[in-house]
Write an enzyme that holds these catalytic residues in place. Structure first.
Site, PDB file in Angstrom:
ATOM      1  N   ARG A  77     -25.612 -41.536  42.603  1.00 49.03           N
ATOM      2  CA  ARG A  77     -24.568 -42.224  42.878  1.00 49.03           C
ATOM      3  C   ARG A  77     -23.594 -43.008  42.046  1.00 49.03           C
ATOM      4  O   ARG A  77     -23.706 -42.936  40.819  1.00 49.03           O
ATOM      5  CB  ARG A  77     -25.465 -43.143  43.644  1.00 49.03           C
ATOM      6  CG  ARG A  77     -26.380 -44.315  42.967  1.00 49.03           C
ATOM      7  CD  ARG A  77     -25.859 -46.102  43.407  1.00 49.03           C
ATOM      8  NE  ARG A  77     -27.072 -46.515  42.348  1.00 49.03           N
ATOM      9  CZ  ARG A  77     -26.603 -46.986  41.360  1.00 49.03           C
ATOM     10  NH1 ARG A  77     -25.746 -46.742  41.127  1.00 49.03           N
ATOM     11  NH2 ARG A  77     -27.685 -47.934  40.787  1.00 49.03           N
ATOM     12  N   THR A  82     -28.419 -51.009  39.044  1.00 46.81           N
ATOM     13  CA  THR A  82     -29.000 -52.501  39.997  1.00 46.81           C
ATOM     14  C   THR A  82     -30.565 -52.716  40.078  1.00 46.81           C
ATOM     15  O   THR A  82     -31.228 -51.490  40.269  1.00 46.81           O
ATOM     16  CB  THR A  82     -28.290 -52.453  41.387  1.00 46.81           C
ATOM     17  OG1 THR A  82     -27.716 -53.511  41.682  1.00 46.81           O
ATOM     18  CG2 THR A  82     -28.077 -50.846  42.051  1.00 46.81           C
ATOM     19  N   GLY A 146     -21.919 -48.981  45.484  1.00 47.63           N
ATOM     20  CA  GLY A 146     -21.928 -46.744  44.658  1.00 47.63           C
ATOM     21  C   GLY A 146     -22.623 -46.358  45.661  1.00 47.63           C
ATOM     22  O   GLY A 146     -23.277 -45.963  45.956  1.00 47.63           O
ATOM     23  N   ALA A 165     -25.580 -53.121  48.527  1.00 48.97           N
ATOM     24  CA  ALA A 165     -26.336 -53.759  49.077  1.00 48.97           C
ATOM     25  C   ALA A 165     -25.837 -55.566  48.810  1.00 48.97           C
ATOM     26  O   ALA A 165     -25.418 -55.268  47.440  1.00 48.97           O
ATOM     27  CB  ALA A 165     -27.161 -53.622  47.519  1.00 48.97           C
ATOM     28  N   CYS A 181     -25.143 -53.919  36.838  1.00 54.39           N
ATOM     29  CA  CYS A 181     -24.306 -52.880  36.627  1.00 54.39           C
ATOM     30  C   CYS A 181     -22.996 -52.460  35.368  1.00 54.39           C
ATOM     31  O   CYS A 181     -22.179 -52.131  35.373  1.00 54.39           O
ATOM     32  CB  CYS A 181     -23.327 -53.405  37.661  1.00 54.39           C
ATOM     33  SG  CYS A 181     -23.165 -52.944  39.562  1.00 54.39           S
TER      34      CYS A 181
END
Length: 227
Positions: A77, A82, A146, A165, A181
């Site tokens: 992705r 994360t 993402g 998320a 991130c």
């Protein structure tokens, strides 16, 4: 062009099997766009590193990860590193973007809008920060986004995978082991932290789906069959 979208609740699932399920679903939607779907789930504790990320943003070594019971994956992705874990609603929409002009950036903004509208129902004012993805409450991220967009067999449409998320009530201390991130000057928060109470995940799933229907202008149908 599809007007309905199937919603499949996977419950708790490890990252590896969920990743394989997504890949299979992308191929199915490529073959028949009417099979569009959204997987909603909670992952067992895992750090995922996106295409824009690197190992340097994971601050613990393999031994510490094992002690913490947290797995790690490099994934395809967008975005950086994360955390996913219990108490966090993860959603993987597998959708053709033809209806939205094959515009991936617009799609990301729409996913953000779904969460912003959903949070507003709880009195939480989520918003955006220019140049950054996701949904924020002040300087703290409450929802990471993402995505991946794969061209269909004719090269005419993008099919989405991965997704969002939302921090409902996860263990926020697990974010301390990464630079979320890749952003060093921002924090993370959750609905539980902001509201100072527990929130039922089933309630969150229902509310998110309602907001998704509004923003994307589709009808969602819950699928209770086995995956």
């Amino acid at each position: 062009m599809f007007t309905t979208c199937k919603v499949i609740d996977l419950g708790w699932i490890e990252y590896g099997p969920a990743s394989e399920l997504q890949k299979q679903a992308v191929q199915e939607v490529m073959a028949d766009k009417s099979t569009s779907r959204i997987y909603l789930l909670e992952h067992l504790p895992v750090y995922t590193i996106g295409r824009a990320g690197g190992e340097h943003n994971v601050l613990v070594d393999e031994t510490q990860l094992k002690e913490l019971g947290i797995s790690k994956y490099e994934v395809d992705r967008g975005g950086d590193v994360t955390y996913h874990g219990p108490g966090q609603l993860v959603g993987y929409p597998i959708l053709p973007l033809t209806r939205w002009g094959n515009d991936v950036r617009q799609y990301v903004r729409m996913l953000e809008e779904v969460v912003i509208r959903f949070l507003r129902g709880y009195g939480i004012e989520g918003g955006r920060i220019e140049g950054l993805s996701g949904v924020w409450v002040g300087p703290e991220k409450i929802c990471a986004i993402g995505v991946k967009a794969s061209r269909d067999r004719h090269g005419k449409s993008f099919i989405t995978s991965h997704g969002f998320a939302l921090n409902v009530q996860p263990n926020l201390s697990h974010f301390a082991n990464i630079i979320p991130c890749g952003i060093v000057d921002k924090g993370v928060t959750s609905m539980k932290k902001l509201l100072d109470r527990e929130i039922a995940m089933g309630e969150v799933k229902q509310g998110w789906v309602q907001a998704f229907e509004e923003v994307f202008e589709v009808k969602c149908e819950w699928d209770s069959s086995d995956v």
